[in-house]
Enzyme design. Sequence first.
Site, PDB file in Angstrom:
ATOM      1  N   TYR A 142       0.828  -1.215   0.000  1.00  0.00           N
ATOM      2  CA  TYR A 142       0.000   0.000   0.000  1.00  0.00           C
ATOM      3  C   TYR A 142       0.859   1.261   0.000  1.00  0.00           C
ATOM      4  O   TYR A 142       0.417   2.316  -0.440  1.00  0.00           O
ATOM      5  CB  TYR A 142      -0.893   0.040   1.248  1.00  0.00           C
ATOM      6  CG  TYR A 142      -2.227  -0.624   1.097  1.00  0.00           C
ATOM      7  CD1 TYR A 142      -2.318  -1.971   0.786  1.00  0.00           C
ATOM      8  CD2 TYR A 142      -3.404   0.095   1.286  1.00  0.00           C
ATOM      9  CE1 TYR A 142      -3.549  -2.584   0.675  1.00  0.00           C
ATOM     10  CE2 TYR A 142      -4.637  -0.509   1.173  1.00  0.00           C
ATOM     11  CZ  TYR A 142      -4.706  -1.849   0.868  1.00  0.00           C
ATOM     12  OH  TYR A 142      -5.921  -2.456   0.762  1.00  0.00           O
ATOM     13  N   LYS A 192       2.868 -15.371   2.975  1.00  0.00           N
ATOM     14  CA  LYS A 192       3.052 -16.153   1.738  1.00  0.00           C
ATOM     15  C   LYS A 192       4.537 -16.480   1.640  1.00  0.00           C
ATOM     16  O   LYS A 192       5.224 -16.120   0.686  1.00  0.00           O
ATOM     17  CB  LYS A 192       2.543 -15.336   0.532  1.00  0.00           C
ATOM     18  CG  LYS A 192       2.468 -16.093  -0.778  1.00  0.00           C
ATOM     19  CD  LYS A 192       1.399 -17.160  -0.825  1.00  0.00           C
ATOM     20  CE  LYS A 192       1.490 -17.958  -2.124  1.00  0.00           C
ATOM     21  NZ  LYS A 192       0.594 -19.137  -2.143  1.00  0.00           N
ATOM     22  N   ASP A 224      -3.309 -18.274   1.147  1.00  0.00           N
ATOM     23  CA  ASP A 224      -4.326 -18.974   0.350  1.00  0.00           C
ATOM     24  C   ASP A 224      -5.058 -19.998   1.217  1.00  0.00           C
ATOM     25  O   ASP A 224      -6.288 -20.122   1.181  1.00  0.00           O
ATOM     26  CB  ASP A 224      -3.721 -19.609  -0.914  1.00  0.00           C
ATOM     27  CG  ASP A 224      -2.421 -20.357  -0.660  1.00  0.00           C
ATOM     28  OD1 ASP A 224      -1.885 -20.293   0.467  1.00  0.00           O
ATOM     29  OD2 ASP A 224      -1.929 -21.015  -1.599  1.00  0.00           O
ATOM     30  N   ASP A 248      -6.475  -6.648   4.338  1.00  0.00           N
ATOM     31  CA  ASP A 248      -7.600  -5.991   3.657  1.00  0.00           C
ATOM     32  C   ASP A 248      -8.526  -7.053   3.064  1.00  0.00           C
ATOM     33  O   ASP A 248      -9.739  -7.030   3.260  1.00  0.00           O
ATOM     34  CB  ASP A 248      -7.055  -5.077   2.550  1.00  0.00           C
ATOM     35  CG  ASP A 248      -8.176  -4.423   1.758  1.00  0.00           C
ATOM     36  OD1 ASP A 248      -9.125  -3.918   2.384  1.00  0.00           O
ATOM     37  OD2 ASP A 248      -8.107  -4.438   0.509  1.00  0.00           O
ATOM     38  N   ASP A 252     -12.461  -8.577   4.681  1.00  0.00           N
ATOM     39  CA  ASP A 252     -13.736  -8.605   3.955  1.00  0.00           C
ATOM     40  C   ASP A 252     -14.303 -10.024   3.951  1.00  0.00           C
ATOM     41  O   ASP A 252     -15.505 -10.236   4.107  1.00  0.00           O
ATOM     42  CB  ASP A 252     -13.564  -8.143   2.498  1.00  0.00           C
ATOM     43  CG  ASP A 252     -13.739  -6.633   2.335  1.00  0.00           C
ATOM     44  OD1 ASP A 252     -13.407  -5.896   3.288  1.00  0.00           O
ATOM     45  OD2 ASP A 252     -14.197  -6.185   1.265  1.00  0.00           O
TER      46      ASP A 252
HETATM   47  C1  IPM Z   1     -10.397  -0.836   3.976  1.00  0.00           C
HETATM   48  C2  IPM Z   1     -10.612  -0.273   2.590  1.00  0.00           C
HETATM   49  C3  IPM Z   1      -9.432   0.626   2.230  1.00  0.00           C
HETATM   50  C4  IPM Z   1      -8.175  -0.226   2.291  1.00  0.00           C
HETATM   51  C5  IPM Z   1      -9.558   1.322   0.854  1.00  0.00           C
HETATM   52  C6  IPM Z   1     -10.810   2.163   0.756  1.00  0.00           C
HETATM   53  C7  IPM Z   1      -8.337   2.130   0.511  1.00  0.00           C
HETATM   54  O1  IPM Z   1     -10.790  -1.289   1.682  1.00  0.00           O
HETATM   55  O2  IPM Z   1     -10.281  -0.044   4.928  1.00  0.00           O
HETATM   56  O3  IPM Z   1     -10.379  -2.061   4.109  1.00  0.00           O
HETATM   57  O4  IPM Z   1      -7.850  -0.925   1.328  1.00  0.00           O
HETATM   58  O5  IPM Z   1      -7.500  -0.190   3.321  1.00  0.00           O
HETATM   59 MG    MG Z   2     -10.961  -3.209   2.547  1.00  0.00          MG
END
Ligand code: IPM
Ligand code: MG
Length: 357
Positions: A142, A192, A224, A248, A252
């Site tokens: 990042y 990884k 993975d 990240d 999710d």
């Molecule tokens: C998160 C989001 C952010 C990230 C984006 C919006 C830059 O996906 O906070 O998880 O990737 O950190």
């Molecule tokens: Mg995110």
Amino acid sequence: MEKSIILLRGDGIGPEIVDGAVTVLKKVEAKYGHTFRIQPELLGGASIDDCGKPLTEETVTACKQADAVLLGAVGGPKWDAISVENRPERGLLGIRSALGLYANLRPAYLYKELADACPIKEERVRGGIDLMMVRELTGGIYFGKRKTVTRENGKKTAVDRMEYSEEEIERIGIIGFEQAMMRRKKLVSVDKANVLDTSRLWRSVMHRLSEQYPQVEYRDQLVDSAAMQLVSDPGQFDVIVTENMFGDILSDEASMAAGSIGMLPSASLGDGTRGLYEPIHGSAPDIAGQDAANPLATILSAAMMLRISFGMEEEAAAVESAVQSALTKGFRTRDIAAPGQAVVGCREMAKVVADAV
Ligand code: IPM
Ligand code: MG
């Protein structure tokens, strides 16, 4: 107590969900006799529209002077054509970095009431899901150098660089072990290492740290395989520590185990007590302005703020049980409603929670 909070409402559903959390904070203020000095500042697309860039000095300075920052979400199709260096998301990365918030805590918890909203088969989540994702937040790919060059043949090549120092790995590793000590004392470090040098360094630092935490049951897992285990047996995880991009993606994924991405709060922390609190989800431009968003992730983020930055354990627990009670009473926003179940809007959900505090 008197505390100062900067609100970075951001874009899309950001303003609605942050306002929902403020409704709850006002109730906490009144009930417990605190004073929260709340001041809005711009971030992301809203800041681009007003000031020409996603993060201004004014916002950074205000956040540095505050006790905590509560953030909605940034980004949206309106700003999609902007170059990567000036997009709304750049503002988010900028504020995380400017405040030195290298540790991102993302708890994923499946409320019993939301078992139907969880897309994983019931028998795989029967034992419950209660995990803490610890994501490194100010390093890795990042924040590495990136560029796109056009070669002699007219074709382009793009580069994103992933880099980690031992110091960066060590400080997030310590957070991972400390979180495990406060919970069920199990830590999985995700990397990884079969491909990446950064992961091999990551693993060696984690192994060294694990000797200092003999009470913590530690193991490494490849990313993975961790992704697969998170949907096949999510209940096995207590604390997961991992680098920025893996965190990240996996957070999710973990949010689905918790029924909806609209349920996951987060705390971004550095060395002091100041933190930035935000839901893990994005700005959901498709439902923005319709009073259809789920404010619970932001409300739960505000609870983390009360606990971690302000040391208000009782108030934090009161907000969390108010969320639990809203769910028990059957209040559902669209994302967590079972087929046929009545649905409330963002504002009403926030009010129900505030009333229950
Ligand atoms: C998160 C989001 C952010 C990230 C984006 C919006 C830059 O996906 O906070 O998880 O990737 O950190
Ligand atoms: Mg995110």
